[in-house]
Scaffold this active site. Sequence first.
Site, PDB file in Angstrom:
ATOM      1  N   PHE A 194       1.273   5.135   1.065  1.00 32.18           N
ATOM      2  CA  PHE A 194       0.559   6.194   1.719  1.00 32.18           C
ATOM      3  C   PHE A 194       1.144   7.622   1.278  1.00 32.18           C
ATOM      4  CE2 PHE A 194       0.065   2.379   4.011  1.00 32.18           C
ATOM      5  CZ  PHE A 194      -1.189   2.411   4.992  1.00 32.18           C
ATOM      6  N   THR A 231       0.954  -1.341  -0.084  1.00 33.32           N
ATOM      7  CA  THR A 231      -0.155   0.001   0.161  1.00 33.32           C
ATOM      8  C   THR A 231       0.785   1.203   0.039  1.00 33.32           C
ATOM      9  OG1 THR A 231      -1.814  -1.016   1.094  1.00 33.32           O
ATOM     10  CG2 THR A 231      -1.707   1.354   1.297  1.00 33.32           C
TER      11      THR A 231
END
Length: 286
Positions: free
Chosen positions: A176, A174
Amino acid sequence: MSSTTVIAYQGHEGAYSHLACRKVFPNIPALACGSFVEAMEKVERGEAALAMIPVENSTAGRVEEIYRQMPKTSLHIIGEHFEPVNHCLLGIKGASIGGLTTVGSHPQALAQCDGHIKQLGLRAVAKLDTAGAALEVSRLQDPSQAAIASSLAAELYGLEVLQENFQDMTGNTTRFIILARDAKVPPLEEGKHYITSIMFNVSHLPASLYKALGGFATNGINLIKLESYMTGGTLQVSQFHIDIASHQDTRAMQHAMEELTFFARNIRVLGTYEAHPVRRSYELID
């Protein structure tokens, strides 16, 4: 606790956003928020210094809500972080995989584990976040209920890890972005790699986007991300978010931005920040 010592994130304690906060800012207390909007508003109001916000996952794709929310804020991107995701199948003490019927988690996590969920014949239930799903399983104490969350969530809520690496694909990561009230542009240094994020509008005219982006091509600048969405409640104007493999202070970038002004409106530089090292391993930047 002053705002200078707090970083806001969406989710319960033990969420992957919480893990990202601890990884990047181990000495700054993390503040759990009920939504992405709340976390971002905490920064805008000065109640938090930073916010750690997920924008895309290598398996499930973009978090569209963030791209729609960014134009409504005045926040700046001051950094990025790539967090490897190790989804764990969690149950209460004494539970077994064979006895499970239902699994809850954030929709992104459910999408990333869809194959394994179907293989086990479990019913997937969407929750607000991964750690919140783990907390719910802990409170219910039902051996047929499971959650997909981090090993940290299992530790915090007294659950057993029934299966690690529950995600369908290896290398699940992921990305960010780190948001702040004020811009913090790092100095341009030779040998370092930078990302500049901007947003702008173009009209629905032939070749308008082509012309808007042409300056980056003619100046030899690589665009590594392009997102588009409609704004203003109509279908008349498209807004674009682009990530550019360049520092805003390079001569080539300044020429490209000057050319962009001829074909785009409402241009806003969201931030320039150092590229995360993971980009080099993925060969996303030169």
